[in-house]
Design an enzyme around this catalytic site. Structure first.
Site, PDB file in Angstrom:
ATOM      1  N   GLU A 162       1.063  -1.000  -0.293  1.00  0.00           N
ATOM      2  CA  GLU A 162      -0.368   0.311  -0.102  1.00  0.00           C
ATOM      3  C   GLU A 162       0.590   1.538  -0.187  1.00  0.00           C
ATOM      4  OE1 GLU A 162      -3.211  -0.550   3.132  1.00  0.00           O
ATOM      5  OE2 GLU A 162      -4.183  -2.258   1.603  1.00  0.00           O
ATOM      6  N   LYS A 292     -15.874  -2.231   1.591  1.00  0.00           N
ATOM      7  CA  LYS A 292     -15.074  -1.882   0.531  1.00  0.00           C
ATOM      8  C   LYS A 292     -16.275  -2.637  -0.529  1.00  0.00           C
ATOM      9  CE  LYS A 292     -10.592  -3.663   2.797  1.00  0.00           C
ATOM     10  NZ  LYS A 292     -10.567  -4.694   3.052  1.00  0.00           N
TER      11      LYS A 292
HETATM   12  P1  PGA Z   1      -6.575  -6.308   1.967  1.00  0.00           P
HETATM   13  O1  PGA Z   1      -6.276  -5.024   3.290  1.00  0.00           O
HETATM   14  O2  PGA Z   1      -6.847  -5.143   0.757  1.00  0.00           O
HETATM   15  O3  PGA Z   1      -5.515  -7.145   1.722  1.00  0.00           O
HETATM   16  O4  PGA Z   1      -7.708  -6.743   2.395  1.00  0.00           O
HETATM   17  C1  PGA Z   1      -6.847  -3.779   3.661  1.00  0.00           C
HETATM   18  C2  PGA Z   1      -7.503  -3.740   4.879  1.00  0.00           C
HETATM   19  O5  PGA Z   1      -6.658  -4.993   5.867  1.00  0.00           O
HETATM   20  O6  PGA Z   1      -7.763  -2.856   5.525  1.00  0.00           O
HETATM   21 ZN    ZN Z   2      -8.564  -4.371   7.313  1.00  0.00          ZN
END
Ligand code: PGA
Ligand code: ZN
Length: 378
Positions: A162, A292
């Site tokens: 990230e 998400k």
């Molecule tokens: P991921 O991580 O997109 O790899 O699931 C993001 C998060 O855990 O917030």
């Molecule tokens: Zn997370």
């Protein structure tokens, strides 16, 4: 369980990670069905696709296939009206821009180091505006680069998934100390730039049902005490996924203990899924929910999940994924609904910076009418 991202599997290209099946589902299965519908009828189109798929986790057509059409509808409807995407997602007289949660040190599965905690975040709540918060975060990120280089050498500033640095550390405290020094080194107070962590603790929860962190194996109670001590020592504002993803009870306990002045966020436990969020709200398992789009797979269901969070008085946090595209959709989603936080990585790498740039553009387009969520946490 997250909605299924359909990949081609064994025989396909990209070592099986190709998405030609999902693309074909868009062109051959979904396309003919949605053709002729008004793109502004977002919910109708989303429901049509959910029905067409017919599985609880969108495994037949793939959540990636369905979500791409769902998001394209929102965009098409906005374009038709010549409106900004955030205005299309929700009409309002006043919009509030989110506080960026910037993941500046990466660990866990997002980095090749030995930090158990996945994300170490800075949250510039004391900024005057969202754009100002992005600038402050970028400054702290650059200060952190210097702190890590001087303390651990240049190898410590390689970055993780990230865009945060991935220093070769093992101890949670060492990462938080470096960030605290970077905040100070940038001339900000600890109150202006708060810190948070995403433990993503399912990833260090072993078969022995212990949490393996900082070189020790902890039970639930011990881990809870550990978080409480970190919270006090570093004045942590946010704590995400402190316990593994089915631990409603421990989430409730830690919320009772720290929730008055700490944002306890559920991500892996809720997976943007309405029925899980409802259970969490009932059990007071957290006081915040991570959102998400591709965990659930349509814009309408994502909006519903956010609505459940708001209705419960929870803090709603819109988030990217570690594997991301350069699409800035979530900048619009957060602004449209006034989510107080957006989590979209370090101020580095195009797919992360795209969201920050879009937030700045949105703020500019709103002019003096743009509000900022920071103050309520300062
Ligand atoms: P991921 O991580 O997109 O790899 O699931 C993001 C998060 O855990 O917030
Ligand atoms: Zn997370």
């Amino acid at each position: 369980m997250e909605a299924l991202e359909l990949r081609d599997g064994d025989s396909g290209s990209f070592h099986g990670k190709g998405v030609s099946k999902a693309v074909s589902n868009v062109n051959k299965v979904i396309g003919p069905k949605v053709k002729g519908h008004d793109a502004a009828g977002q919910r109708e189109i989303d429901e049509l696709m959910i029905e067409l798929d017919g599985t609880p986790n969108k495994e037949r057509l793939g959540a990636n296939a369905i979500l791409s059409v769902s998001m394209a509808c929102a965009r098409a409807a906005a374009n038709e009206r010549r409106a900004s995407l955030f205005r299309q997602l929700r009409a309002s007289k006043a919009y509030t821009l989110p506080v960026p949660m910037m993941n500046v040190i990466n660990g866990g599965e997002h980095a090749g180091n030995e930090l158990a905690i996945q994300e170490f975040l800075i949250e510039p709540v004391g900024a005057d505006s969202c754009a100002d918060a992005v600038r402050m975060g970028a400054e702290v990120y650059q200060s952190l680069k210097s702190v890590l280089t001087s303390r651990y050498g240049r190898g410590a500033i390689n970055v993780g998934d990230e865009g945060g640095f991935a220093p070769p550390l093992r101890k949670t405290a060492a990462a938080l100390d470096a960030i605290r020094d970077a905040v100070k080194g940038s001339g900000y107070s600890e109150g202006d730039v708060r810190m948070g962590i995403d433990a993503a603790s399912s990833t260090f929860f072993g078969k022995d049902r212990k949490y393996h962190i900082d070189g020790v194996a902890m039970g639930e109670a011990e881990l809870g005490d550990y978080y409480a001590s970190l919270r006090d020592e570093y004045d942590l504002l946010t704590l995400e996924d402190p316990f593994e993803e089915d631990s409603f009870g421990p989430f409730t306990s830690i919320t009772r203990r720290l929730g008055r002045n700490t944002v306890i966020i559920g991500d892996d436990i809720y997976v943007t899924n309405a029925s899980r969020i409802k259970q969490g709200v009932e059990e007071k398992a957290g006081n915040a929910v991570l959102i998400k789009l591709n965990q659930i797979g349509t814009v309408s269901e994502t909006v519903d999940a956010m609505g459940l969070g708001f209705k419960a008085g929870w803090t709603v946090v819109v988030s990217h994924r570690s594997g991301e595209t350069e699409d800035p959709f979530i900048a619009h989603l957060a602004t449209a609904f006034g989510a107080p936080f957006i989590k979209t990585g370090a101020p580095a790498r195009g797919e992360r910076v795209a969201k920050y740039n879009e937030l700045i553009r949105i703020q500019e387009s709103l002019g003096s009418g743009a509000r900022f969520a920071g103050r309520r946490f300062a």
